[in-house]
Design an enzyme around this catalytic site. Structure first.
Site, PDB file in Angstrom:
ATOM      1  N   GLU A  47       0.976  -1.269  -0.041  1.00 15.04           N
ATOM      2  CA  GLU A  47      -0.062  -0.166  -0.053  1.00 15.04           C
ATOM      3  C   GLU A  47       0.918   1.363  -0.082  1.00 15.04           C
ATOM      4  OE1 GLU A  47      -1.678   0.672   3.937  1.00 15.04           O
ATOM      5  OE2 GLU A  47      -3.322   1.896   3.069  1.00 15.04           O
ATOM      6  N   LYS A 127      -9.192   2.757  -1.939  1.00 15.92           N
ATOM      7  CA  LYS A 127      -9.404   2.175  -0.574  1.00 15.92           C
ATOM      8  C   LYS A 127     -11.056   2.625  -0.264  1.00 15.92           C
ATOM      9  CE  LYS A 127      -7.265   1.493   3.708  1.00 15.92           C
ATOM     10  NZ  LYS A 127      -5.840   1.766   4.476  1.00 15.92           N
ATOM     11  N   CYS A 172      -5.058  -2.605   2.571  1.00 14.86           N
ATOM     12  CA  CYS A 172      -4.930  -2.736   4.127  1.00 14.86           C
ATOM     13  C   CYS A 172      -6.139  -2.827   4.944  1.00 14.86           C
ATOM     14  CB  CYS A 172      -4.317  -1.490   4.522  1.00 14.86           C
ATOM     15  SG  CYS A 172      -3.467  -1.682   6.098  1.00 14.86           S
TER      16      CYS A 172
HETATM   17  N1  CDV Z   1      -3.103   1.541   6.436  1.00 18.90           N
HETATM   18  C1  CDV Z   1      -4.199   0.681   7.125  1.00 18.90           C
HETATM   19  O1  CDV Z   1      -5.216   0.647   6.828  1.00 18.90           O
HETATM   20  N2  CDV Z   1      -3.818   0.582   8.351  1.00 18.90           N
HETATM   21  C2  CDV Z   1      -4.446  -0.113   9.457  1.00 18.90           C
HETATM   22  C3  CDV Z   1      -4.171   0.164  10.782  1.00 18.90           C
HETATM   23  C4  CDV Z   1      -4.179   1.649  11.146  1.00 18.90           C
HETATM   24  C5  CDV Z   1      -5.212  -0.336  11.764  1.00 18.90           C
HETATM   25  C6  CDV Z   1      -4.951  -1.641   9.500  1.00 18.90           C
HETATM   26  O2  CDV Z   1      -6.106  -2.234   9.376  1.00 18.90           O
HETATM   27  O3  CDV Z   1      -3.863  -2.412   9.086  1.00 18.90           O
END
Ligand code: CDV
Length: 310
Positions: A47, A127, A172
């Site tokens: 990401e 996202k 993510c």
């Molecule tokens: N970049 C992200 O989405 N990170 C989140 C953290 C902040 C909890 C994740 O779900 O990994």
């Protein structure tokens, strides 16, 4: 009929605040060369991997915020990556921050793309699940400002025909939400690429910290199994500008098993020979949605208990 493909996850160690995109792309090209030498046909990066993960800092100046985003793709700095992919004959998945100024308005997205070996962009995802907060929290060791810096993705969870199968993307935090995989599963995806920047420390719930890697694998393995698909999870790892990030990049089969896993906290390539047809026996039996999925009955429990999650 087996549909074999060799997929690679190109985990990346920390990117410093000063590191130029040109320098980062040089690292990515090196990873791409290693992956190609290991037989990879598709290389997946993390990401927002072209810079340090700037949502960890409070930034007020608009121009400075914009400086962390890409206005075009490919850009002069990323063109060498596209060129190298063409030279090596590999496709790739790239996570980056996208500044969209089309339609007389400025929007900022946390995006990813699939790129074919000829350099053409196959598909783009923006996202949807943006974690964190929009306010400044100086009492915490770092910020998590995705809600301040990004707009919610407006392209849905798309899937594209690519590399002999159907491919989708998550970014993510999306990987923690079963419905994200399910929307892709309903499109019968064969492979999902998901880059992540996940700190070891969770300021809002520090008691979760010791479970970070477990939760990382738990959600991606479940998503793979319950949707009969390969999942490639690609980490930004190591200590980046004082923020320790989990590593644990992995390639997960449709049976839920991890078939390749990174071992370090730095730039590292892992590959797996994946049969895209492996999902078929799950999609046609245990997870035959048409035969067994009963969405019309899913509302009953809420009605009985009168209880609803916040
Ligand atoms: N970049 C992200 O989405 N990170 C989140 C953290 C902040 C909890 C994740 O779900 O990994």
């Amino acid at each position: 009929m087996p549909r074999p493909i060799t997929l690679a996850a190109a985990q990346m160690g920390p990117v410093s605040r000063q590191e130029s995109r040109t320098a980062v792309v040089r690292r990515m090209i090196e990873l791409m060369r290693q992956a190609a030498a290991m037989g990879a046909q598709v290389v997946a990066y993390p990401e927002a991997c072209l810079t340090a993960f700037f949502p960890h800092w409070w930034i007020e100046d608009e121009a400075e915020v914009d400086s962390w985003f890409e206005r075009e793709m490919p850009s002069p700095a990323t063109q060498p990556l596209f060129d190298e992919a063409r030279r090596l004959g590999v496709g790739f998945h790239l996570g980056y921050c996208e500044l969209d100024t089309s339609g007389d308005r400025k929007r900022r997205f946390n995006s990813s793309i699939l790129v074919a070996a000829d350099g053409s962009i196959i598909g783009k995802y923006r996202k949807i699940h943006l974690p964190g907060h929009a306010d400044h929290r100086p009492q915490t060791p770092f910020q998590n400002l995705e809600k301040r810096f990004f707009d919610i993705g407006d392209l849905g969870f798309g899937a594209w025909r690519a590399w002999g199968g159907v491919a989708g993307m998550l970014i993510c935090n999306d990987r923690r939400w079963p419905e994200a995989y399910r929307v892709l599963g309903l499109q019968a995806v064969d492979m999902i690429f998901c880059g992540y920047n996940t700190p070891v420390h969770h300021p809002a719930a520090p008691d979760h910290d010791r479970l970070g890697q477990f939760h990382n694998e738990l959600c991606m393995q479940s998503g793979a199994y319950q949707n009969s698909t390969w999942v490639v999870g690609i980490a930004k790892a190591g200590v980046e500008e004082g923020v320790d990030m989990i590593a644990g990049s992995c390639i997960i089969a449709p049976n839920g098993e991890i078939v390749a896993r990174s071992t370090g906290n730095a730039d590292e390539v892992i590959v797996a020979r994946c049969d895209l047809d492996l999902g078929a026996s799950y999609r046609e039996t245990t997870f035959n949605f048409a035969l067994h999925r009963r969405t019309e009955h899913y509302g009953m429990l809420v009605e009985r208990t009168g209880r609803q999650a916040p």
